[in-house]
Motif scaffolding. Sequence first.
Motif, short mmCIF file in Angstrom:
data_model
loop_
_atom_site.label_atom_id
_atom_site.label_comp_id
_atom_site.label_asym_id
_atom_site.label_seq_id
_atom_site.Cartn_x
_atom_site.Cartn_y
_atom_site.Cartn_z
N LEU A 180 0.81 -1.21 0.00
CA LEU A 180 0.00 0.00 0.00
C LEU A 180 0.85 1.27 0.00
CD1 LEU A 180 -2.69 -1.11 2.63
CD2 LEU A 180 -2.81 -1.26 0.13
N LEU A 181 2.16 1.11 0.19
CA LEU A 181 3.06 2.27 0.17
C LEU A 181 3.23 2.79 -1.25
CD1 LEU A 181 5.95 0.95 2.45
CD2 LEU A 181 4.45 2.88 3.00
N THR A 182 3.33 4.11 -1.38
CA THR A 182 3.74 4.72 -2.64
C THR A 182 4.82 5.74 -2.33
OG1 THR A 182 2.27 6.66 -2.67
CG2 THR A 182 1.32 4.55 -3.39
N GLU A 183 5.35 6.36 -3.36
CA GLU A 183 6.39 7.37 -3.15
C GLU A 183 5.80 8.72 -2.74
OE1 GLU A 183 9.23 7.37 -6.38
OE2 GLU A 183 9.24 5.18 -6.42
N GLN A 184 4.47 8.72 -2.50
CA GLN A 184 3.79 9.90 -1.96
C GLN A 184 2.91 9.55 -0.75
OE1 GLN A 184 3.20 9.24 -5.55
NE2 GLN A 184 5.14 10.28 -5.89
N LYS A 185 2.88 8.28 -0.36
CA LYS A 185 1.99 7.84 0.72
C LYS A 185 2.76 6.98 1.71
CE LYS A 185 -2.13 7.04 2.68
NZ LYS A 185 -2.97 8.08 3.30
N ALA A 186 2.95 7.53 2.92
CA ALA A 186 3.64 6.80 3.99
C ALA A 186 2.65 5.93 4.75
CB ALA A 186 4.33 7.78 4.92
N GLN A 187 3.11 5.28 5.80
CA GLN A 187 2.27 4.31 6.50
C GLN A 187 2.68 4.18 7.97
OE1 GLN A 187 2.76 -0.11 5.70
NE2 GLN A 187 0.88 0.29 4.51
N TYR A 188 1.67 4.20 8.84
CA TYR A 188 1.89 3.87 10.25
C TYR A 188 1.89 2.35 10.37
CZ TYR A 188 0.91 3.38 15.27
OH TYR A 188 0.95 3.01 16.59
N THR A 189 2.82 1.81 11.12
CA THR A 189 2.98 0.37 11.18
C THR A 189 3.67 -0.03 12.49
OG1 THR A 189 3.87 -1.55 9.95
CG2 THR A 189 5.18 0.47 9.95
N CYS A 190 3.84 -1.31 12.71
CA CYS A 190 4.49 -1.80 13.93
C CYS A 190 5.60 -2.78 13.59
CB CYS A 190 3.48 -2.50 14.83
SG CYS A 190 2.20 -1.42 15.51
#
Length: 363
Positions: free
Chosen positions: A79-89
């Motif tokens: 789901l990551l893109t070069e414009q969309k970060a992600q909260y994760t563990c």
Amino acid sequence: MTQELKQTPLYQEYVAAGAKIVEFGGWAMPVQFSSIKEEHNAVRSKVGLFDVSHMGEILVEGEQALDLVQYVLSNDTDLLTEQKAQYTCLCNEHGGVIDDLVVYKLSDQKLLLVVNAANTEKDYNWIVEHTSQFNAKVTNVSADYGQLAIQGPEARKLVQDNTDVDVSELGMFEFYQNATFFGKNVILSQSGYTGEDGFEVYCSSEDIVDLWKSLLDNDVTPCGLGARDTLRLEAGLPLHGQDLSEDITPYEGGVAFAAKPLIEADFIGKAALKEHKENGAPRRTIGIQMIEKGIPRTGYAILDLEGNEIGVVTSGTQSPSTGHSIGLGLIQRDAFEMGKEIVIQVRKRQVKAKIVKKNQIEK
């Protein structure tokens, strides 16, 4: 005290401003510049500025960088893109949260992990331990970065007026890799830890003092750790080491959205998290609002009205916005009922409270 602790590039700015400085995760950090209430209210009503340069940055590079990052993190990196970060563990084999973090995909072969300050070395070592089966390189680049958080209802206008990119429609965790902000090259991310609109700016450690001064020249209120904690608690956001830990899974800690155990790719802790998703976790996080006078502090027991211990307070404070005492707690799943009255063991007193939605604690 301060000679033994790590210092961000802004340390002398704290001293010059007369900030109250405390130890936090091995760093000398400002707990407040004026007062926690004043700084808290500035973020809720206008805009506040936080130095978060103590946060760690870990770079993962190489042909299999994405594969390695997916293997050690609980969210779906597809789901990551070069414009969309992600909260994760970052989870252990039992699904416990070693750390919660944000991952930025800079390219298919380059990812930046932003981790909690106190966990940087531990996280780095954990990831390195799992690199042998992947063609990827892991580097702790924390010293190269400064990081600022600009938070509040007026943050977007302030940022837009001083950048060369369009942030008017930028959504949560969307970012620009190559933005200019007050003339400095930065990564500009729509993110934060306050429950307000806001941005986080990643810059060269050499540029952060100039950026800090430029922002203060624009009538921004400098804020410390005290306001950061009260703001995140009002928003129901967890703090690792209290609300999340190696003994608390994302499903128990209220961040189930950061776990994707049904994806095809394997990752550490997947089996344990799949069990929690399909059959329910044994514990769950609740929002706490006190009915009677008293502040729920970390470690205080949570009881039902019959006096049975059903959980523990993980975080608590007095809300500067309302004066109400609020908190987060971890309780047995079968003891949960929204709106239910509970009892907090405040030292030798038993004080009534109620269960509320953790992201809808009254402000």
